[in-house]
Write a protein that holds these residues in place. Sequence first.
Motif, PDB file in Angstrom:
ATOM      1  N   LEU A  24      -5.040 -17.444 -31.512  1.00  0.00           N
ATOM      2  CA  LEU A  24      -5.202 -15.878 -31.415  1.00  0.00           C
ATOM      3  C   LEU A  24      -3.751 -14.960 -32.688  1.00  0.00           C
ATOM      4  O   LEU A  24      -4.791 -14.237 -33.274  1.00  0.00           O
ATOM      5  CB  LEU A  24      -4.403 -15.352 -30.272  1.00  0.00           C
ATOM      6  CG  LEU A  24      -5.134 -15.510 -29.400  1.00  0.00           C
ATOM      7  CD1 LEU A  24      -4.472 -15.319 -27.629  1.00  0.00           C
ATOM      8  CD2 LEU A  24      -6.613 -15.271 -29.307  1.00  0.00           C
ATOM      9  N   ASP A  25      -3.264 -15.269 -32.962  1.00  0.00           N
ATOM     10  CA  ASP A  25      -2.312 -14.413 -33.896  1.00  0.00           C
ATOM     11  C   ASP A  25      -3.183 -14.858 -35.832  1.00  0.00           C
ATOM     12  O   ASP A  25      -3.387 -14.207 -36.505  1.00  0.00           O
ATOM     13  CB  ASP A  25      -0.463 -14.867 -33.644  1.00  0.00           C
ATOM     14  CG  ASP A  25       0.245 -14.948 -32.930  1.00  0.00           C
ATOM     15  OD1 ASP A  25      -0.321 -13.583 -32.568  1.00  0.00           O
ATOM     16  OD2 ASP A  25       0.813 -15.254 -32.393  1.00  0.00           O
ATOM     17  N   ALA A  26      -3.260 -16.352 -35.454  1.00  0.00           N
ATOM     18  CA  ALA A  26      -4.228 -16.406 -37.416  1.00  0.00           C
ATOM     19  C   ALA A  26      -5.386 -15.580 -37.265  1.00  0.00           C
ATOM     20  O   ALA A  26      -6.190 -16.094 -37.970  1.00  0.00           O
ATOM     21  CB  ALA A  26      -3.932 -17.779 -37.235  1.00  0.00           C
ATOM     22  N   GLY A  27      -6.386 -15.408 -36.088  1.00  0.00           N
ATOM     23  CA  GLY A  27      -6.956 -14.925 -36.715  1.00  0.00           C
ATOM     24  C   GLY A  27      -8.417 -16.046 -35.251  1.00  0.00           C
ATOM     25  O   GLY A  27      -9.736 -15.597 -35.545  1.00  0.00           O
ATOM     26  N   ILE A  28      -8.773 -17.284 -35.563  1.00  0.00           N
ATOM     27  CA  ILE A  28      -9.256 -18.130 -35.425  1.00  0.00           C
ATOM     28  C   ILE A  28      -9.855 -17.593 -33.454  1.00  0.00           C
ATOM     29  O   ILE A  28     -10.996 -17.808 -33.551  1.00  0.00           O
ATOM     30  CB  ILE A  28      -7.951 -19.345 -34.922  1.00  0.00           C
ATOM     31  CG1 ILE A  28      -8.091 -19.810 -36.378  1.00  0.00           C
ATOM     32  CG2 ILE A  28      -9.440 -20.765 -34.225  1.00  0.00           C
ATOM     33  CD1 ILE A  28      -6.710 -21.316 -36.276  1.00  0.00           C
ATOM     34  N   LEU A  29      -9.074 -17.315 -33.086  1.00  0.00           N
ATOM     35  CA  LEU A  29      -9.989 -16.526 -31.862  1.00  0.00           C
ATOM     36  C   LEU A  29      -9.267 -15.460 -31.724  1.00  0.00           C
ATOM     37  O   LEU A  29      -8.166 -14.585 -32.288  1.00  0.00           O
ATOM     38  CB  LEU A  29      -9.383 -17.611 -29.991  1.00  0.00           C
ATOM     39  CG  LEU A  29      -9.915 -19.175 -29.842  1.00  0.00           C
ATOM     40  CD1 LEU A  29      -8.570 -19.604 -28.951  1.00  0.00           C
ATOM     41  CD2 LEU A  29     -10.807 -19.201 -30.329  1.00  0.00           C
ATOM     42  N   HIS A  30     -10.511 -15.007 -31.141  1.00  0.00           N
ATOM     43  CA  HIS A  30     -10.270 -13.427 -30.781  1.00  0.00           C
ATOM     44  C   HIS A  30      -9.742 -12.926 -28.919  1.00  0.00           C
ATOM     45  O   HIS A  30      -9.737 -13.722 -28.265  1.00  0.00           O
ATOM     46  CB  HIS A  30     -11.081 -12.513 -31.738  1.00  0.00           C
ATOM     47  CG  HIS A  30     -11.751 -12.882 -32.923  1.00  0.00           C
ATOM     48  ND1 HIS A  30     -10.678 -12.160 -34.092  1.00  0.00           N
ATOM     49  CD2 HIS A  30     -11.931 -13.475 -32.909  1.00  0.00           C
ATOM     50  CE1 HIS A  30     -11.320 -11.919 -34.743  1.00  0.00           C
ATOM     51  NE2 HIS A  30     -11.885 -14.232 -34.263  1.00  0.00           N
ATOM     52  N   GLU A  31      -8.865 -12.044 -29.000  1.00  0.00           N
ATOM     53  CA  GLU A  31      -8.536 -10.949 -27.682  1.00  0.00           C
ATOM     54  C   GLU A  31      -9.727 -11.186 -26.030  1.00  0.00           C
ATOM     55  O   GLU A  31      -9.524 -11.283 -25.372  1.00  0.00           O
ATOM     56  CB  GLU A  31      -7.535 -10.029 -27.907  1.00  0.00           C
ATOM     57  CG  GLU A  31      -6.343 -10.016 -28.741  1.00  0.00           C
ATOM     58  CD  GLU A  31      -5.380 -11.023 -27.630  1.00  0.00           C
ATOM     59  OE1 GLU A  31      -5.628 -11.035 -25.860  1.00  0.00           O
ATOM     60  OE2 GLU A  31      -4.553 -11.189 -28.146  1.00  0.00           O
ATOM     61  N   ASP A  32     -10.260 -11.025 -27.195  1.00  0.00           N
ATOM     62  CA  ASP A  32     -11.619 -11.029 -26.400  1.00  0.00           C
ATOM     63  C   ASP A  32     -12.519 -11.787 -26.147  1.00  0.00           C
ATOM     64  O   ASP A  32     -14.237 -11.977 -25.851  1.00  0.00           O
ATOM     65  CB  ASP A  32     -12.924  -8.984 -26.748  1.00  0.00           C
ATOM     66  CG  ASP A  32     -13.447 -10.174 -28.172  1.00  0.00           C
ATOM     67  OD1 ASP A  32     -13.037 -10.973 -28.944  1.00  0.00           O
ATOM     68  OD2 ASP A  32     -13.977  -8.730 -28.140  1.00  0.00           O
TER      69      ASP A  32
END
Length: 195
Positions: A24-32
């Motif tokens: 999540l922090d690296a932007g590989i996955l997104h919170e939504d």
Amino acid sequence: MTIHVTPDSPLPRRFTAGDLRLMLDAGILHEDERVELLDGELVEMAAKGFAHDAVKNALNRRLTPILPDSIYLGIESTLQLEPGLLLEPDLLLAPLSARSASPEGFCTIPGPEILLVIEVAVSSLAYDRGRKAALYARHGVREYWVIDAQEREAWVHRAPIDGLYRDVVEMPRDAVLQPQAAALAGVAVPLADLG
């Protein structure tokens, strides 16, 4: 000469909540993004349709005004039950005092302190009644409802012992669901009124 032996099938890589936080922090996955972490496996969840949304919102409208301030009502909150297990129940009720943040920044509540988990199912009915029920039972969640958003029927799971619910009752469309927890006394959910 060096000989490399490979297994007959590749070994899966198990993830932890810490790994998910890094993604999540690296932007590989997104919170939504709609994913859950089930015993280390990253599982993509189906998009929620109209029937699911109608039932979930009807439950929220029914529960919010009658719950005491001491009860936490989580709606699609990410719940961490162990390092390799992140679930997103549709609704979760627990004492507000039982809730805390895990080291990875997710909500954590000891399973036995959770008063009620509700999953609303359309395409995931077998999954919610099977694998997810076993996970909640394994962690001692005392009551778990699965509501069929299309048929407005429900399965009420109670008495978790050794990773299984010993008491599972199918409730017809005209039933009124009432949680067993004393802290939720007065809560009544007529299935026919959901959506």
